[in-house]
Design a protein around this motif. Structure first.
Motif, PDB file in Angstrom:
ATOM      1  N   THR A 203     -18.883  17.190 -36.020  1.00  0.00           N
ATOM      2  CA  THR A 203     -18.723  15.806 -36.476  1.00  0.00           C
ATOM      3  C   THR A 203     -18.578  14.903 -35.254  1.00  0.00           C
ATOM      4  O   THR A 203     -17.562  14.958 -34.557  1.00  0.00           O
ATOM      5  N   PRO A 204     -19.576  14.063 -34.989  1.00  0.00           N
ATOM      6  CA  PRO A 204     -19.507  13.204 -33.806  1.00  0.00           C
ATOM      7  C   PRO A 204     -18.597  12.013 -34.039  1.00  0.00           C
ATOM      8  O   PRO A 204     -18.245  11.678 -35.176  1.00  0.00           O
ATOM      9  N   ALA A 205     -18.232  11.360 -32.939  1.00  0.00           N
ATOM     10  CA  ALA A 205     -17.367  10.182 -33.025  1.00  0.00           C
ATOM     11  C   ALA A 205     -17.789   9.163 -31.978  1.00  0.00           C
ATOM     12  O   ALA A 205     -18.305   9.514 -30.912  1.00  0.00           O
ATOM     13  N   LEU A 206     -17.544   7.911 -32.293  1.00  0.00           N
ATOM     14  CA  LEU A 206     -17.659   6.817 -31.339  1.00  0.00           C
ATOM     15  C   LEU A 206     -16.259   6.250 -31.149  1.00  0.00           C
ATOM     16  O   LEU A 206     -15.564   5.935 -32.120  1.00  0.00           O
ATOM     17  N   THR A 207     -15.832   6.157 -29.909  1.00  0.00           N
ATOM     18  CA  THR A 207     -14.481   5.689 -29.612  1.00  0.00           C
ATOM     19  C   THR A 207     -14.486   4.171 -29.555  1.00  0.00           C
ATOM     20  O   THR A 207     -15.160   3.569 -28.709  1.00  0.00           O
ATOM     21  N   THR A 208     -13.727   3.545 -30.445  1.00  0.00           N
ATOM     22  CA  THR A 208     -13.712   2.090 -30.518  1.00  0.00           C
ATOM     23  C   THR A 208     -12.425   1.470 -29.979  1.00  0.00           C
ATOM     24  O   THR A 208     -12.335   0.249 -29.867  1.00  0.00           O
ATOM     25  N   SER A 209     -11.429   2.286 -29.653  1.00  0.00           N
ATOM     26  CA  SER A 209     -10.222   1.743 -29.030  1.00  0.00           C
ATOM     27  C   SER A 209      -9.628   2.769 -28.067  1.00  0.00           C
ATOM     28  O   SER A 209      -9.741   3.980 -28.288  1.00  0.00           O
ATOM     29  N   LEU A 210      -9.019   2.267 -27.020  1.00  0.00           N
ATOM     30  CA  LEU A 210      -8.338   3.084 -26.021  1.00  0.00           C
ATOM     31  C   LEU A 210      -6.987   2.462 -25.715  1.00  0.00           C
ATOM     32  O   LEU A 210      -6.862   1.228 -25.657  1.00  0.00           O
ATOM     33  N   ARG A 211      -5.995   3.293 -25.514  1.00  0.00           N
ATOM     34  CA  ARG A 211      -4.717   2.766 -25.046  1.00  0.00           C
ATOM     35  C   ARG A 211      -4.782   2.452 -23.550  1.00  0.00           C
ATOM     36  O   ARG A 211      -5.567   3.043 -22.807  1.00  0.00           O
ATOM     37  N   GLY A 212      -3.944   1.524 -23.131  1.00  0.00           N
ATOM     38  CA  GLY A 212      -3.801   1.230 -21.716  1.00  0.00           C
ATOM     39  C   GLY A 212      -2.811   2.177 -21.067  1.00  0.00           C
ATOM     40  O   GLY A 212      -2.277   3.095 -21.706  1.00  0.00           O
ATOM     41  N   LEU A 213      -2.528   1.939 -19.795  1.00  0.00           N
ATOM     42  CA  LEU A 213      -1.701   2.877 -19.034  1.00  0.00           C
ATOM     43  C   LEU A 213      -0.878   2.147 -17.986  1.00  0.00           C
ATOM     44  O   LEU A 213      -1.361   1.226 -17.319  1.00  0.00           O
ATOM     45  N   VAL A 214       0.358   2.568 -17.866  1.00  0.00           N
ATOM     46  CA  VAL A 214       1.229   2.188 -16.748  1.00  0.00           C
ATOM     47  C   VAL A 214       1.947   3.445 -16.307  1.00  0.00           C
ATOM     48  O   VAL A 214       2.406   4.230 -17.144  1.00  0.00           O
ATOM     49  N   ASP A 215       2.033   3.679 -15.009  1.00  0.00           N
ATOM     50  CA  ASP A 215       2.913   4.749 -14.547  1.00  0.00           C
ATOM     51  C   ASP A 215       3.698   4.281 -13.332  1.00  0.00           C
ATOM     52  O   ASP A 215       3.352   3.285 -12.685  1.00  0.00           O
ATOM     53  N   LEU A 216       4.765   4.973 -13.069  1.00  0.00           N
ATOM     54  CA  LEU A 216       5.605   4.646 -11.927  1.00  0.00           C
ATOM     55  C   LEU A 216       6.423   5.867 -11.531  1.00  0.00           C
ATOM     56  O   LEU A 216       6.540   6.833 -12.289  1.00  0.00           O
ATOM     57  N   THR A 217       6.948   5.824 -10.326  1.00  0.00           N
ATOM     58  CA  THR A 217       7.860   6.870  -9.871  1.00  0.00           C
ATOM     59  C   THR A 217       9.259   6.285  -9.735  1.00  0.00           C
ATOM     60  O   THR A 217       9.430   5.117  -9.372  1.00  0.00           O
ATOM     61  N   VAL A 218      10.237   7.106 -10.050  1.00  0.00           N
ATOM     62  CA  VAL A 218      11.638   6.708 -10.011  1.00  0.00           C
ATOM     63  C   VAL A 218      12.376   7.645  -9.068  1.00  0.00           C
ATOM     64  O   VAL A 218      12.300   8.873  -9.226  1.00  0.00           O
ATOM     65  N   ARG A 219      13.064   7.074  -8.111  1.00  0.00           N
ATOM     66  CA  ARG A 219      13.954   7.860  -7.249  1.00  0.00           C
ATOM     67  C   ARG A 219      15.390   7.477  -7.582  1.00  0.00           C
ATOM     68  O   ARG A 219      15.719   6.298  -7.677  1.00  0.00           O
ATOM     69  N   LEU A 220      16.209   8.481  -7.764  1.00  0.00           N
ATOM     70  CA  LEU A 220      17.611   8.266  -8.111  1.00  0.00           C
ATOM     71  C   LEU A 220      18.474   8.970  -7.064  1.00  0.00           C
ATOM     72  O   LEU A 220      18.297  10.161  -6.801  1.00  0.00           O
ATOM     73  N   ASP A 221      19.399   8.207  -6.439  1.00  0.00           N
ATOM     74  CA  ASP A 221      20.277   8.745  -5.388  1.00  0.00           C
ATOM     75  C   ASP A 221      21.731   8.580  -5.787  1.00  0.00           C
ATOM     76  O   ASP A 221      22.135   7.508  -6.280  1.00  0.00           O
ATOM     77  N   VAL A 222      22.532   9.646  -5.556  1.00  0.00           N
ATOM     78  CA  VAL A 222      23.965   9.575  -5.858  1.00  0.00           C
ATOM     79  C   VAL A 222      24.838   9.952  -4.655  1.00  0.00           C
ATOM     80  O   VAL A 222      26.017   9.623  -4.616  1.00  0.00           O
ATOM     81  N   LEU A 223      24.288  10.673  -3.694  1.00  0.00           N
ATOM     82  CA  LEU A 223      25.009  11.086  -2.487  1.00  0.00           C
ATOM     83  C   LEU A 223      24.095  10.876  -1.291  1.00  0.00           C
ATOM     84  O   LEU A 223      22.877  10.764  -1.442  1.00  0.00           O
ATOM     85  N   ASP A 224      24.672  10.855  -0.099  1.00  0.00           N
ATOM     86  CA  ASP A 224      23.799  10.725   1.073  1.00  0.00           C
ATOM     87  C   ASP A 224      23.329  12.072   1.590  1.00  0.00           C
ATOM     88  O   ASP A 224      22.488  12.146   2.474  1.00  0.00           O
ATOM     89  N   HIS A 225      23.834  13.166   0.981  1.00  0.00           N
ATOM     90  CA  HIS A 225      23.326  14.506   1.277  1.00  0.00           C
ATOM     91  C   HIS A 225      23.829  15.456   0.188  1.00  0.00           C
ATOM     92  O   HIS A 225      24.774  15.142  -0.536  1.00  0.00           O
ATOM     93  N   ALA A 226      23.165  16.589   0.062  1.00  0.00           N
ATOM     94  CA  ALA A 226      23.605  17.587  -0.916  1.00  0.00           C
ATOM     95  C   ALA A 226      24.935  18.195  -0.477  1.00  0.00           C
ATOM     96  O   ALA A 226      25.174  18.387   0.723  1.00  0.00           O
ATOM     97  N   VAL A 227      25.804  18.504  -1.477  1.00  0.00           N
ATOM     98  CA  VAL A 227      27.118  19.057  -1.160  1.00  0.00           C
ATOM     99  C   VAL A 227      27.379  20.303  -2.003  1.00  0.00           C
ATOM    100  O   VAL A 227      26.724  20.542  -3.023  1.00  0.00           O
ATOM    101  N   HIS A 228      28.353  21.091  -1.581  1.00  0.00           N
ATOM    102  CA  HIS A 228      28.733  22.340  -2.250  1.00  0.00           C
ATOM    103  C   HIS A 228      29.204  22.034  -3.663  1.00  0.00           C
ATOM    104  O   HIS A 228      30.104  21.206  -3.868  1.00  0.00           O
ATOM    105  N   SER A 229      28.634  22.727  -4.649  1.00  0.00           N
ATOM    106  CA  SER A 229      28.963  22.428  -6.044  1.00  0.00           C
ATOM    107  C   SER A 229      30.364  22.880  -6.415  1.00  0.00           C
ATOM    108  O   SER A 229      30.967  22.333  -7.347  1.00  0.00           O
ATOM    109  N   GLY A 230      30.882  23.869  -5.718  1.00  0.00           N
ATOM    110  CA  GLY A 230      32.235  24.305  -6.016  1.00  0.00           C
ATOM    111  C   GLY A 230      33.278  23.388  -5.416  1.00  0.00           C
ATOM    112  O   GLY A 230      34.273  23.052  -6.065  1.00  0.00           O
TER     113      GLY A 230
END
Length: 460
Positions: A203-230
């Motif tokens: 069954t063939p199809a003709l595409t009559t609508s397409l969604r648009g697109l936005v992407d981004l990257t997110v950086r999240l910082d909580v410490l200035d370096h990794a630390v011992h979890s204990g």
């Protein structure tokens, strides 16, 4: 089954249709052989991969188009991948048709049952990265032109420009620059974009609508370096946990997008049962579908957000430390009618408002692409319906597509009066972008024939 618009008879004689059908069948084995050769070229356009393969892929496509008798150039702009532009002038009065596809592919990924770049026949399917998306689209154009050249010689029914891009899989980042530099070479009256999918095998199809697109990257910082979890765990949450908390705010309890200010639409009232979607997408038993509205509303007319990348230590290499930073890539599909910049701003505002525990956010905008909505009754669309109905022996259906083809908006800026037809060779089992990507060879042959009939009809 979606409702269909009954196509009109083709403006071609029955004898010519029969002749073109026979010629397509005779030419098809060579089309498959050449597709196999193209798939063997690992033309991954992502920057982390060897771009020499993308160059080799462009050169291979150029050879195929020269063999059809077209004048061929390999063009690019600074920082861009090579695109193949080939042309044949049918003289004054002939419609000018642009045939688009792309020769770059997605990274192979893991879990293939056969090597990604060693195409393998499995029943009626050819398995390999790019076998469907979109080297089959390239070969649909090449195959159609071979048949027309054999039948009509130099007197092709239409003037043709074949435009085979080399960076679609990374969002066509230099497409705007390419059009500003070389746009006069790829403008036409009708633009056929062979980069979509059919409803199902048969069954063939003709595409009559397409969604648009936005992407981004997110950086999240909580410490200035990794630390011992204990030693330090308990008074501060690690960055990965906070990133997880942030990402979960993007959807409500039903899994619907929770970002304010986005456009939500309604798709056509088609018969798209949940069971059909679950089978096509491979949804596991017991997994509840997300969102609200019909399946087609959620796929074609509403926004969707996915976390598509996350930098984190692997389980095997994990140490007992609190991660100080986390990086994520977020992709958002946009409903037709949504302005991409407004959507990007809404997504950024949501992330900033929901940053957990005062974590420091750094947001880097990425790709933006507009949605597309085509008229269903344009002259070229009417001819395409007839060509598809003849090639498949059943009427085509009109569908939306949840994916995005951002460059279409750029093409319309270049040629605002052009009629755009979005066709394809994929089907729900093609697994484009996934492991074991494949093309159904019977569908590919019918796609070649449909394009032959369409191009022959446009002159009448």
């Amino acid at each position: 089954m979606p409702t269909t618009t009954s196509p009109r008879p083709l403006p071609l004689s029955a004898e010519l249709v029969e002749d073109l059908t026979a010629r397509t069948a005779a030419a098809f084995p060579a089309v498959v052989d050449d597709l196999v050769d193209l798939v063997r070229i690992p033309s991954v356009s992502a920057p982390a991969f060897d771009q020499a393969h993308v160059v080799a892929s462009a050169e291979a496509v150029a050879v195929l188009l020269r063999d059809v008798g077209l004048d061929v150039e390999i063009l690019s702009v600074p920082g861009g991948a090579p695109a193949v532009v080939a042309h044949h002038d049918a003289g004054d009065g002939a419609p000018h048709v642009v045939l688009y596809a792309h020769h770059d592919v997605q990274p192979p990924g893991e879990g293939w049952t056969s090597p990604a770049f060693e195409p393998t026949r499995v029943g009626e399917r050819l398995v390999g990265r790019g076998a469907a998306d979109d080297k089959a689209g390239v070969m649909a154009h090449v195959g159609a032109l071979r048949v027309l050249r054999e039948r009509f010689g130099d007197d092709l029914p239409v003037s043709v420009t074949v435009f085979v891009e080399g960076e679609e899989e990374i969002g066509s980042p230099t497409f705007g620059d390419f059009l500003r530099t070389h746009g006069h070479r790829v403008a036409g009256d009708v633009i056929v974009v062979a980069d979509s999918a059919n409803w199902k095998v048969g069954t063939p199809a003709l595409t009559t609508s397409l969604r648009g697109l936005v992407d981004l990257t997110v950086r999240l910082d909580v410490l200035d370096h990794a630390v011992h979890s204990g030693m330090f765990g308990g008074a501060v949450l690690d960055a990965l946990t906070l990133m997880a908390r942030l990402v979960t705010t993007l959807h409500d309890d039903d899994g619907a997008v929770a970002v304010a200010g986005l456009v939500h639409g309604t798709a056509a009232d088609l018969d798209y049962p949940e069971e059909m979607y679950r089978e096509e997408a491979g949804v596991l038993d017991g997994v509840r579908l997300a969102g609200r509205g019909s399946v087609q509303d959620r796929l074609w007319a509403q926004p969707a957000i996915s976390l598509i990348g996350l930098d984190a230590p692997s389980v095997e290499r994990a140490s007992n430390t609190i991660a100080h930073t986390a990086n994520a890539k977020i992709s958002m599909r946009l409903a037709p009618g949504q302005d991409p910049m407004a959507a990007q701003e809404a997504l950024i505002a949501h992330l900033e408002a929901h940053a957990p525990f005062g974590a420091r956010l750094t947001i880097t905008p990425g790709e933006r692409g507009s949605a597309f909505l085509a008229p269903s009754d344009s002259p070229a669309m009417t001819l395409a319906r007839s060509a598809f109905a003849t090639a498949w022996g059943t009427d085509p259906v009109d569908v939306g597509m949840g994916g995005s083809i951002p460059f279409i908006a750029d093409l319309l800026t270049l040629a605002p009066d052009a009629e755009i037809l979005i066709t394809g060779v994929e089907d729900p089992d093609s697994r484009a972008h996934s492991t074991d990507e494949s093309v159904h060879l019977g569908e590919l042959e019918r796609a070649v024939l449909a394009e032959v009939l369409l191009l022959a009809s446009l002159r009448h």
